[in-house]
Write a protein that holds these residues in place. Sequence first.
Motif, PDB file in Angstrom:
ATOM      1  N   UNK A  64      28.312   2.522 -44.436  1.00  0.00           N
ATOM      2  CA  UNK A  64      28.154   3.047 -43.077  1.00  0.00           C
ATOM      3  C   UNK A  64      28.704   2.014 -42.092  1.00  0.00           C
ATOM      4  N   UNK A  65      29.568   2.456 -41.210  1.00  0.00           N
ATOM      5  CA  UNK A  65      30.186   1.578 -40.217  1.00  0.00           C
ATOM      6  C   UNK A  65      29.781   2.028 -38.810  1.00  0.00           C
ATOM      7  N   UNK A  66      29.929   1.135 -37.873  1.00  0.00           N
ATOM      8  CA  UNK A  66      29.562   1.446 -36.485  1.00  0.00           C
ATOM      9  C   UNK A  66      30.714   1.118 -35.555  1.00  0.00           C
ATOM     10  N   UNK A  67      30.954   2.053 -34.639  1.00  0.00           N
ATOM     11  CA  UNK A  67      31.980   1.869 -33.623  1.00  0.00           C
ATOM     12  C   UNK A  67      31.325   2.020 -32.260  1.00  0.00           C
ATOM     13  N   UNK A  68      31.456   0.996 -31.411  1.00  0.00           N
ATOM     14  CA  UNK A  68      30.895   1.022 -30.055  1.00  0.00           C
ATOM     15  C   UNK A  68      31.992   1.418 -29.066  1.00  0.00           C
ATOM     16  N   UNK A  69      31.706   2.488 -28.311  1.00  0.00           N
ATOM     17  CA  UNK A  69      32.668   3.004 -27.340  1.00  0.00           C
ATOM     18  C   UNK A  69      32.057   2.895 -25.947  1.00  0.00           C
ATOM     19  N   UNK A  70      32.778   2.294 -25.020  1.00  0.00           N
ATOM     20  CA  UNK A  70      32.317   2.150 -23.634  1.00  0.00           C
ATOM     21  C   UNK A  70      33.127   3.094 -22.758  1.00  0.00           C
ATOM     22  N   UNK A  71      32.410   3.971 -22.040  1.00  0.00           N
ATOM     23  CA  UNK A  71      33.050   4.979 -21.195  1.00  0.00           C
ATOM     24  C   UNK A  71      32.545   4.829 -19.771  1.00  0.00           C
ATOM     25  N   UNK A  72      33.459   4.931 -18.814  1.00  0.00           N
ATOM     26  CA  UNK A  72      33.082   4.965 -17.408  1.00  0.00           C
ATOM     27  C   UNK A  72      33.354   6.359 -16.868  1.00  0.00           C
ATOM     28  N   UNK A  73      32.351   6.964 -16.271  1.00  0.00           N
ATOM     29  CA  UNK A  73      32.490   8.314 -15.746  1.00  0.00           C
ATOM     30  C   UNK A  73      31.625   8.474 -14.500  1.00  0.00           C
ATOM     31  N   UNK A 102      45.215  11.591 -44.251  1.00  0.00           N
ATOM     32  CA  UNK A 102      45.297  12.518 -43.125  1.00  0.00           C
ATOM     33  C   UNK A 102      45.078  11.837 -41.774  1.00  0.00           C
ATOM     34  N   UNK A 103      44.410  10.714 -41.775  1.00  0.00           N
ATOM     35  CA  UNK A 103      44.084  10.053 -40.510  1.00  0.00           C
ATOM     36  C   UNK A 103      44.507   8.599 -40.596  1.00  0.00           C
ATOM     37  N   UNK A 104      45.355   8.192 -39.654  1.00  0.00           N
ATOM     38  CA  UNK A 104      45.888   6.829 -39.704  1.00  0.00           C
ATOM     39  C   UNK A 104      44.986   5.839 -38.986  1.00  0.00           C
ATOM     40  N   UNK A 105      44.496   6.239 -37.793  1.00  0.00           N
ATOM     41  CA  UNK A 105      43.645   5.350 -37.003  1.00  0.00           C
ATOM     42  C   UNK A 105      42.332   6.065 -36.684  1.00  0.00           C
ATOM     43  N   UNK A 106      41.346   5.996 -37.564  1.00  0.00           N
ATOM     44  CA  UNK A 106      40.084   6.732 -37.344  1.00  0.00           C
ATOM     45  C   UNK A 106      39.326   6.253 -36.102  1.00  0.00           C
ATOM     46  N   UNK A 107      39.395   4.967 -35.801  1.00  0.00           N
ATOM     47  CA  UNK A 107      38.685   4.447 -34.628  1.00  0.00           C
ATOM     48  C   UNK A 107      39.216   5.084 -33.347  1.00  0.00           C
ATOM     49  N   UNK A 108      40.525   5.195 -33.241  1.00  0.00           N
ATOM     50  CA  UNK A 108      41.109   5.803 -32.040  1.00  0.00           C
ATOM     51  C   UNK A 108      40.727   7.280 -31.947  1.00  0.00           C
ATOM     52  N   UNK A 109      40.705   7.964 -33.095  1.00  0.00           N
ATOM     53  CA  UNK A 109      40.356   9.379 -33.091  1.00  0.00           C
ATOM     54  C   UNK A 109      38.910   9.585 -32.635  1.00  0.00           C
ATOM     55  N   UNK A 110      37.997   8.781 -33.181  1.00  0.00           N
ATOM     56  CA  UNK A 110      36.576   8.879 -32.804  1.00  0.00           C
ATOM     57  C   UNK A 110      36.399   8.550 -31.326  1.00  0.00           C
ATOM     58  N   UNK A 111      37.086   7.511 -30.852  1.00  0.00           N
ATOM     59  CA  UNK A 111      36.983   7.117 -29.448  1.00  0.00           C
ATOM     60  C   UNK A 111      37.434   8.238 -28.524  1.00  0.00           C
TER      61      UNK A 111
END
Length: 308
Positions: A64-73, A102-111
Amino acid sequence: MGQYLLIPIIFFGLIILISSFFTVKQQTAVIIERFGKFHSIRQSGLHLKIPLVDRIAGKLSLKIQQLDVIIETKTLDDVFVRLKVSVQYKVIKDKVYDAFYKLDYPHDQITSYVFDVVRAEVPKMKLDDVFVRKDDIAIAVKSELNDAMMTYGYDIIKTLVTDIDPDAQVKEAMNRINASEREKIAAQFEGDAARILIVEKAKAEAESKRLQGQGIADQRREIARGLEESVEVLNKVGINSQEASALIVVTQHYDTLQSIGQETNSNLILLPNSPQAGSQMLNDMVASFTASNQIGEAMKKAKPKKLE
């Protein structure tokens, strides 16, 4: 001469043989390609590949991996806010091929999906609702990601909104509002305490006055009893009641003057202060009582008789 050529060949053969063995760590998947084409997926353990034919194309972690995404809205009440969304995901063991090819950059896709969902949900809410309904935002992000990433061999375990950070001026204004509310509550408590203190003080003063009045009444009762006894004693030695009363008044008059003289800070003023004035005061009292009794007798006689 042939022996010297045999040694490098044997050495080269040993290197090729050793390189044909490889190990895969636990919770890891290795993709094997043969002449540039997908051949197999190897799981944890010791494996063999054909030298110069097969190659390790890549490795994928099954943890299990974790990706932290910061969004300003922006919120519904036009407040800019920064959110930190933590996405926990893993590669599905049975879909390693899809995850790798099928997916080259999963982090970018999730973000990208996190940005899309958050910027669609938060502008519908006011700032206070963003804090209260952050779980709803996380659920919306997870639902969207699951539908999209399952196709690529990724399973979204959980999404969490771990931080909500409004603009600094907004936070300062919120703190001032909170401080004002607390000061208002404190003032109400102080007012209630002051009101209770005033009420209790008034009750204490009323009780004090009641007890003081009772004490004065008891004092006057005892003084009257003492005067009565004094008159009886004087009557026994041949002094009539009027003379005895005058003597007692004069005696008390002088006792009072003596008491005033002993107290330097006394505020008591006795008027008049001569013996003749005391006697005159007694005569006036006796005359007043006599006149009052005469008026009462006259009123009784003036009442009409009842008709038989």
